[in-house]
Design a protein around this motif. Structure first.
Motif, short mmCIF file in Angstrom:
data_model
loop_
_atom_site.label_atom_id
_atom_site.label_comp_id
_atom_site.label_asym_id
_atom_site.label_seq_id
_atom_site.Cartn_x
_atom_site.Cartn_y
_atom_site.Cartn_z
N ARG A 441 0.84 -1.21 0.00
CA ARG A 441 0.00 0.00 0.00
C ARG A 441 0.87 1.26 0.00
NH1 ARG A 441 -5.09 1.51 2.06
NH2 ARG A 441 -5.43 3.69 1.50
N MET A 442 1.95 1.25 0.80
CA MET A 442 2.82 2.41 0.86
C MET A 442 3.52 2.62 -0.48
SD MET A 442 5.72 3.41 3.68
CE MET A 442 6.89 2.15 3.20
N ALA A 443 3.97 1.51 -1.10
CA ALA A 443 4.64 1.62 -2.40
C ALA A 443 3.71 2.18 -3.46
CB ALA A 443 5.17 0.25 -2.82
N ALA A 444 2.45 1.74 -3.45
CA ALA A 444 1.49 2.24 -4.43
C ALA A 444 1.26 3.74 -4.27
CB ALA A 444 0.18 1.48 -4.29
N THR A 445 1.17 4.19 -3.03
CA THR A 445 0.95 5.62 -2.78
C THR A 445 2.15 6.45 -3.23
OG1 THR A 445 -0.47 5.12 -0.88
CG2 THR A 445 0.44 7.34 -1.01
N LEU A 446 3.37 5.99 -2.88
CA LEU A 446 4.57 6.74 -3.24
C LEU A 446 4.79 6.76 -4.75
CD1 LEU A 446 7.01 5.54 -0.43
CD2 LEU A 446 6.03 7.81 -0.70
N THR A 447 4.55 5.63 -5.39
CA THR A 447 4.72 5.58 -6.85
C THR A 447 3.72 6.48 -7.55
OG1 THR A 447 5.54 3.31 -6.67
CG2 THR A 447 4.82 4.04 -8.84
N ASP A 448 2.50 6.49 -7.03
CA ASP A 448 1.47 7.31 -7.62
C ASP A 448 1.80 8.80 -7.52
OD1 ASP A 448 -1.25 7.69 -8.76
OD2 ASP A 448 -1.67 8.58 -6.80
N ARG A 449 2.41 9.19 -6.39
CA ARG A 449 2.69 10.62 -6.16
C ARG A 449 4.05 11.06 -6.68
NH1 ARG A 449 0.27 13.15 -0.64
NH2 ARG A 449 -1.79 12.18 -0.68
N LEU A 450 5.05 10.16 -6.62
CA LEU A 450 6.43 10.58 -6.92
C LEU A 450 7.04 9.87 -8.11
CD1 LEU A 450 7.82 10.64 -3.26
CD2 LEU A 450 6.92 12.57 -4.58
N GLY A 451 6.37 8.91 -8.69
CA GLY A 451 6.91 8.21 -9.85
C GLY A 451 8.11 7.35 -9.47
N ARG A 452 9.21 7.46 -10.23
CA ARG A 452 10.40 6.63 -9.99
C ARG A 452 11.02 6.89 -8.62
NH1 ARG A 452 12.58 3.82 -14.16
NH2 ARG A 452 11.68 4.19 -16.24
N ASP A 453 11.00 8.14 -8.19
CA ASP A 453 11.53 8.44 -6.86
C ASP A 453 10.71 7.72 -5.78
OD1 ASP A 453 13.50 10.06 -7.88
OD2 ASP A 453 12.31 11.90 -7.69
N GLY A 454 9.42 7.59 -6.01
CA GLY A 454 8.58 6.87 -5.06
C GLY A 454 8.92 5.39 -5.00
N GLU A 455 9.27 4.78 -6.14
CA GLU A 455 9.67 3.38 -6.15
C GLU A 455 10.92 3.17 -5.29
OE1 GLU A 455 10.15 2.00 -10.12
OE2 GLU A 455 8.11 2.50 -10.73
N ARG A 456 11.86 4.13 -5.36
CA ARG A 456 13.09 4.00 -4.58
C ARG A 456 12.82 4.12 -3.08
NH1 ARG A 456 16.52 7.63 -2.54
NH2 ARG A 456 15.44 9.36 -3.58
N LEU A 457 11.87 4.97 -2.73
CA LEU A 457 11.57 5.18 -1.32
C LEU A 457 10.58 4.16 -0.76
CD1 LEU A 457 11.11 9.05 -1.26
CD2 LEU A 457 13.03 7.77 -0.33
#
Length: 521
Positions: A441-457
């Motif tokens: 769930r956290m990964a989906a939210t970060l990817t949705d908001r930050l794109g590639r940077d979200g995947e890393r975080l």
């Protein structure tokens, strides 16, 4: 001897545990000091599972071995889980007092060696030895209480055990951090010595058992199969979703090994003269349901205690110590419920309604935490955990009472070991499964908001609360939203577990608690 409850037996040393109700009990009533000695052992076992966490960064800085850091915790949990039912059966065969004292001695030797460790390899090996002793502490105390007190009187003592679990879970990290900061990380292990020595002295002098030794026929094949099955399950709980994906060959192999080993174990136990976990225990309807409640309650409790601090630290900006203190309502709710149930049952009240209501209240408490958002006041978020704590306390305390009431005296150690083992496995698997939901769930939210940077975080491996403060506002907001969404997913899973537990509790039959040690009511 395969005797039914309530039948008379010859009064010999081997059958003393199966005396008829009219026979004099083979034990003297314990003093409060004796009960304290048993509780000290439980404090040791529970506290040491959580106290090391806050000292791990300092330990790595001193000993090195960062790539093996997780095994400092995993080695302890593995050996604790696999040895728990074996200690219980050893107590039934060789004497519960002697088995309990031996487990304390093994635990203390492991603790001292951990404090003396000079590298990470030594520390991991000594933690495994320490866990081997810890497996006998909890089950030994429970089986001795079941021998010394009838369930009708043991409610208050067992409610104290239930109180110690959340206290140690939350207080352990606080104490570990204090000892590491004020003294040295090695005192995280040395602190066990005076407590363990007091337990050895009190139990050795104040508890008297007569004629508890039985025929020593050890089920070596069953012990090996159970060890293999539980090891595989525990490794699944430790590695799945973190070191390996859930659908990876490694996790699939561990799952296949666990199923095969435990299936063979059931086959062996049906034919063994002295099985590690006697199948006759599960012929009792209430005993089986109590184990279901232990498994589900352990999963719900550990999942909540593991992921609520993530929200407190990342979203509300609390320190590790502060996040532990903010879970006090959860702990106090569990404590209050278990103390109340212990007193109510000791006063002659029934017990069937508590797990039914407890599961429903815990479900409501978990769902109430869905109202927590990134902007929710810290005091409100902390207070909402009280409802979940009350429900979990009402759910788990009766499971212990039912287990002790359903088992015959000869199987008291095996019964205690079984319920402790299932609570441990439930907690491990609950954290693993709900942890994967949290991460997804956290990964989906970060990817949705930050794109590639979200995947890393997404994994959060490079982000600590301190690092998060230095990130740009947009990244901070996205990360906090991801953590909040992950917590919501965990709470939905927790609510589902508690709802299933409440439904299972409806099947419990109100069997009167025994009013004398080893005698049916």
């Amino acid at each position: 001897m395969n005797q039914r409850r309530g039948e008379a037996a010859p009064k010999t040393a081997e059958s003393c545990a199966d005396q008829p109700p009219t026979a004099a009990p083979a034990v003297a009533p314990p003093s409060r000091l004796a009960v304290l000695g048993l509780l000290l052992g439980i404090i040791l076992a529970t506290l040491d599972g959580t106290i090391v966490g806050t000292a791990l960064p300092t330990i790595v800085g001193d000993l090195g071995g960062l790539d093996h850091l997780s095994w400092v915790v995993t080695a302890y949990l593995l050996t604790t889980a696999v040895s728990t039912p074996i200690w219980g059966k050893a107590g039934d065969l060789y004497g519960r007092k002697g088995s309990y004292l031996t487990s304390i001695a093994v635990f203390l030797v492991g603790s001292v060696l951990c404090g003396l460790a000079q590298d990470m390899g030594q520390l991991i090996a000594f933690r495994a030895l320490q866990g081997l002793g810890a497996g006998g502490l909890f089950v030994g105390a429970l089986s001795l209480l079941g021998t010394l007190l009838p369930p009708a009187q043991a409610g208050r003592s067992q409610s104290m055990i239930g109180v110690l679990l959340p206290v140690a879970m939350i207080g352990g990290p606080l104490l570990g951090g204090f000892l590491t900061d004020q003294l040295d990380w090695r005192w995280v292990f040395y602190v066990n010595v005076p407590v363990g020595a007091a337990a050895l002295l009190i139990v050795g002098l104040c508890i008297r058992l007569r004629g508890e030794r039985g025929p020593a026929r050890i089920d070596f094949l069953g012990a090996a199969l159970l060890t293999a099955g539980v090891l595989a399950l525990t490794l699944i709980g430790t590695w799945a979703g973190t070191a390996y994906d859930w659908i990876s060959p490694q996790i699939a192999g561990l799952a296949a090994l666990s199923v095969a080993a435990l299936g063979w174990f059931v086959h062996v136990e049906r034919r063994a003269p002295e099985p590690i976990i006697p199948p006759r225990l599960f012929r009792d309807h209430n005993f089986t349901l109590a184990q279901v409640l232990s498994f589900l309650g352990g999963a719900a409790m550990l999942a909540a205690a593991s992921y609520l601090p993530q929200y407190m630290q990342f979203v509300r900006g609390m320190s590790s110590t502060e996040s532990g203190l903010l879970l006090l309502p959860l702990m106090l709710g569990m404590m209050g419920a278990q103390l109340f149930i212990g007193r109510a049952v000791a006063g002659g009240g029934g017990y069937r309604g508590y797990p039914i209501a407890g599961g429903a209240v815990a479900t409501a408490g978990a769902l109430a935490l869905l109202m927590v958002g990134a902007d929710t006041a810290t005091a409100v978020a902390s207070a909402l955990t009280l409802v979940l704590g009350l429900g979990l306390g009402c759910l788990m305390q009766p499971a212990m009472l039912i287990t002790m009431n359903s088992a015959e005296p000869r199987d008291m150690g095996a019964a205690s070991g079984t319920t402790t083992l299932l609570r441990t496995i439930g907690g491990s698997l609950g954290v693993a499964v709900l942890g994967s939901v949290y991460t997804g769930r956290m990964a989906a939210t970060l990817t949705d908001r930050l794109g590639r940077d979200g995947e890393r975080l997404a994994g959060g491996h490079e982000v600590t609360p301190a690092v998060l403060l230095g990130l740009p506002d947009g990244v901070r907001d996205a990360f906090r939203a991801g953590v909040t969404g992950g917590l919501h997913s965990v709470m939905i899973g927790t609510a589902a577990l508690c709802a299933v537990a409440s439904a299972a509790a409806w099947l419990i039959r109100e069997v009167p608690l025994r009013t004398a040690p080893g005698a049916p009511d």
